[in-house]
Design a protein around this motif. Sequence first.
Motif, mmCIF file in Angstrom:
data_model
loop_
_atom_site.group_PDB
_atom_site.id
_atom_site.type_symbol
_atom_site.label_atom_id
_atom_site.label_comp_id
_atom_site.label_asym_id
_atom_site.label_seq_id
_atom_site.Cartn_x
_atom_site.Cartn_y
_atom_site.Cartn_z
ATOM 1 N N GLU A 122 -47.983 27.155 -11.916
ATOM 2 C CA GLU A 122 -47.781 28.222 -11.253
ATOM 3 C C GLU A 122 -46.945 28.399 -10.229
ATOM 4 N N ALA A 123 -47.399 28.025 -9.221
ATOM 5 C CA ALA A 123 -46.465 28.191 -7.872
ATOM 6 C C ALA A 123 -44.984 28.193 -8.185
ATOM 7 N N GLN A 124 -44.698 26.645 -8.913
ATOM 8 C CA GLN A 124 -43.381 26.697 -9.040
ATOM 9 C C GLN A 124 -42.306 27.717 -9.856
ATOM 10 N N ALA A 125 -43.909 28.457 -11.214
ATOM 11 C CA ALA A 125 -42.922 29.346 -11.519
ATOM 12 C C ALA A 125 -42.699 30.555 -10.878
ATOM 13 N N ARG A 126 -43.812 30.807 -10.057
ATOM 14 C CA ARG A 126 -43.339 32.187 -9.264
ATOM 15 C C ARG A 126 -42.403 31.938 -8.329
ATOM 16 N N VAL A 127 -42.285 31.269 -7.778
ATOM 17 C CA VAL A 127 -40.921 31.164 -6.844
ATOM 18 C C VAL A 127 -39.746 31.323 -7.630
ATOM 19 N N LYS A 128 -39.592 30.250 -8.808
ATOM 20 C CA LYS A 128 -38.375 30.221 -9.830
ATOM 21 C C LYS A 128 -38.576 31.390 -10.151
ATOM 22 N N ARG A 129 -39.381 33.163 -9.847
ATOM 23 C CA ARG A 129 -39.253 34.027 -10.626
ATOM 24 C C ARG A 129 -38.720 35.008 -9.975
ATOM 25 N N TYR A 130 -39.065 34.880 -7.923
ATOM 26 C CA TYR A 130 -38.913 35.858 -7.115
ATOM 27 C C TYR A 130 -38.016 35.502 -6.542
ATOM 28 N N ALA A 131 -37.324 33.914 -6.713
ATOM 29 C CA ALA A 131 -35.744 33.236 -6.209
ATOM 30 C C ALA A 131 -34.088 35.020 -6.359
ATOM 31 N N PRO A 132 -34.092 35.068 -7.520
ATOM 32 C CA PRO A 132 -33.696 36.080 -7.876
ATOM 33 C C PRO A 132 -33.409 37.697 -7.804
ATOM 34 N N LEU A 133 -35.357 37.378 -7.906
ATOM 35 C CA LEU A 133 -35.076 39.213 -7.313
ATOM 36 C C LEU A 133 -35.344 39.578 -6.199
ATOM 37 N N VAL A 134 -36.138 38.460 -5.222
ATOM 38 C CA VAL A 134 -35.685 38.607 -3.202
ATOM 39 C C VAL A 134 -33.906 38.673 -3.017
ATOM 40 N N GLU A 135 -32.862 38.720 -3.985
ATOM 41 C CA GLU A 135 -31.657 38.774 -3.500
ATOM 42 C C GLU A 135 -31.357 40.466 -3.596
ATOM 43 N N ILE A 136 -31.833 40.498 -5.088
ATOM 44 C CA ILE A 136 -30.996 41.907 -5.007
ATOM 45 C C ILE A 136 -32.624 43.214 -4.298
ATOM 46 N N GLU A 137 -33.264 42.293 -3.601
ATOM 47 C CA GLU A 137 -34.376 43.574 -3.145
ATOM 48 C C GLU A 137 -35.096 43.664 -3.955
ATOM 49 N N VAL A 139 -38.086 42.250 -4.903
ATOM 50 C CA VAL A 139 -39.035 41.747 -5.153
ATOM 51 C C VAL A 139 -39.476 41.762 -2.958
ATOM 52 N N SER A 140 -40.118 42.071 -2.280
ATOM 53 C CA SER A 140 -39.732 42.027 -0.630
ATOM 54 C C SER A 140 -39.560 40.200 -0.932
ATOM 55 N N ARG A 141 -39.082 40.356 1.159
ATOM 56 C CA ARG A 141 -39.200 39.370 1.740
ATOM 57 C C ARG A 141 -40.380 38.152 1.741
ATOM 58 N N GLN A 142 -41.793 39.127 2.042
ATOM 59 C CA GLN A 142 -43.134 38.911 2.566
ATOM 60 C C GLN A 142 -43.454 38.354 1.023
ATOM 61 N N ASP A 143 -43.302 38.903 -0.012
ATOM 62 C CA ASP A 143 -44.209 38.155 -1.556
ATOM 63 C C ASP A 143 -43.193 36.520 -1.823
ATOM 64 N N PHE A 144 -42.299 36.378 -1.553
ATOM 65 C CA PHE A 144 -40.839 35.569 -2.100
ATOM 66 C C PHE A 144 -41.429 34.404 -0.835
ATOM 67 N N ASP A 145 -41.819 34.817 0.584
ATOM 68 C CA ASP A 145 -42.868 33.709 1.706
ATOM 69 C C ASP A 145 -43.649 32.816 1.422
ATOM 70 N N SER A 146 -45.099 34.455 0.920
ATOM 71 C CA SER A 146 -46.013 33.753 0.174
ATOM 72 C C SER A 146 -45.781 33.125 -0.682
ATOM 73 N N ALA A 147 -45.333 33.451 -2.322
ATOM 74 C CA ALA A 147 -44.851 32.175 -3.228
ATOM 75 C C ALA A 147 -44.278 30.825 -2.457
ATOM 76 N N MET A 148 -43.925 30.932 -1.771
ATOM 77 C CA MET A 148 -43.083 29.779 -1.219
ATOM 78 C C MET A 148 -43.846 28.914 -0.507
ATOM 79 N N ALA A 149 -44.819 29.756 0.801
ATOM 80 C CA ALA A 149 -46.279 28.700 0.849
ATOM 81 C C ALA A 149 -47.801 28.468 0.076
ATOM 82 N N ASP A 150 -47.215 29.394 -0.923
ATOM 83 C CA ASP A 150 -48.081 28.518 -1.907
ATOM 84 C C ASP A 150 -47.945 27.529 -2.820
ATOM 85 N N LEU A 151 -46.400 28.286 -2.582
ATOM 86 C CA LEU A 151 -46.031 25.488 -3.272
ATOM 87 C C LEU A 151 -46.283 24.862 -2.648
#
Length: 385
Positions: A122-137, A139-151
Amino acid sequence: MGRVREVGMVCALVALMTLMTLAGCGPAEEQEAQAEVARPVAVLTVATEPLVLTSELPGRIEPVRVAEVRARVAGIVLEKRFEEGADVKAGDLLFQIDPAPLKAAVSRAEGELARAKAALYEAQARVKRYAPLVEIEAVSRQDFDSAMADLSAAQATTRTAQADLETARLNLGYASVKAPISGRIGRALVTEGALVGQGDATLMARIQQLDPVYVDFTQSATDALRLREALKAGNLSAGDSSALSIRVEGTEYESKGSLMFTDVAVDPGTGQVSLRGKFANPDGVLLPGMYVRVQAPQGMDDRATLVPQRAVQRTADGGALVLVVGEDSRAEVRAVKTGVMQGARWQISEGLKGGDQVIVGGLAGLQPGARVAPQQAQDQQVSRQ
């Protein structure tokens, strides 16, 4: 007629006195003649030969390896799978501890690992979804960092769960108590139904490797120093100083071995140096703790003089004497100094020289000064004497 009778009586008296005189002198002359008859004796001509000097030292048998079989997990002993006093091989099953609780622990660890892997997915899938979205803003950078921490947390949890599963499987394997080494196993120290491993590693049996075996023995530090000085002075040669033999007290058993090491320190309480030998024991005759006598080489005398034991006589003060063939083929007393015994022969360190004829046979009743007829003794006869 009276005159003739008187002369006859005088002649008869003279004849009688002469006969008595001859009768009285005869035994003495005969004894003297007999004393001069050369008495046959067996002699050994002194010659030198190499002699390995040994010391007989007390020792004890020790096993080469000792393994204590202990319970590494807690549980009830279900079965004993060996015969006490038998030889076992490394890996043989000795005891079976109840594996049911340990199998349950394995299943529990497998479940925890599966849960951890699901969280990781689940953590890997979340990070995979957030990675392209954070580039176009999107998804917030904070949400992406939280996903990486969960991974990262999910990965750590998965590794922990994997380790717990490996531990559970190891414990399940420890329920089958196996022999760590090959050797002879002693009596079982636990029985079926006993609770073992509860709080400590319960000792269940002991295995000792008995082929080969060690023999630990000691030697006086003074004797060791004396030997070193004799070798340095050239009075002795080293020879094969590592060859040992042992004899079991009270039996005829003997075995050959080799010296492994000599300790580098002297025991201050006893003044002894510790040594260890190694001996083959294919028949298992030598058992740990057995008392033995060790024949340890102390160097080699390349020019030793040896005479049969029966040729050496002792004086009241402990001195040693031998009879040799002296001048005019007469028995002569010679004071000697004895060294060590080798079988049935004494080493003579002083008092004899090459070519001397030592009387080794026919000694009964032989007195110093008596005339003898020496006959060379045969080697086989000498060795038996």
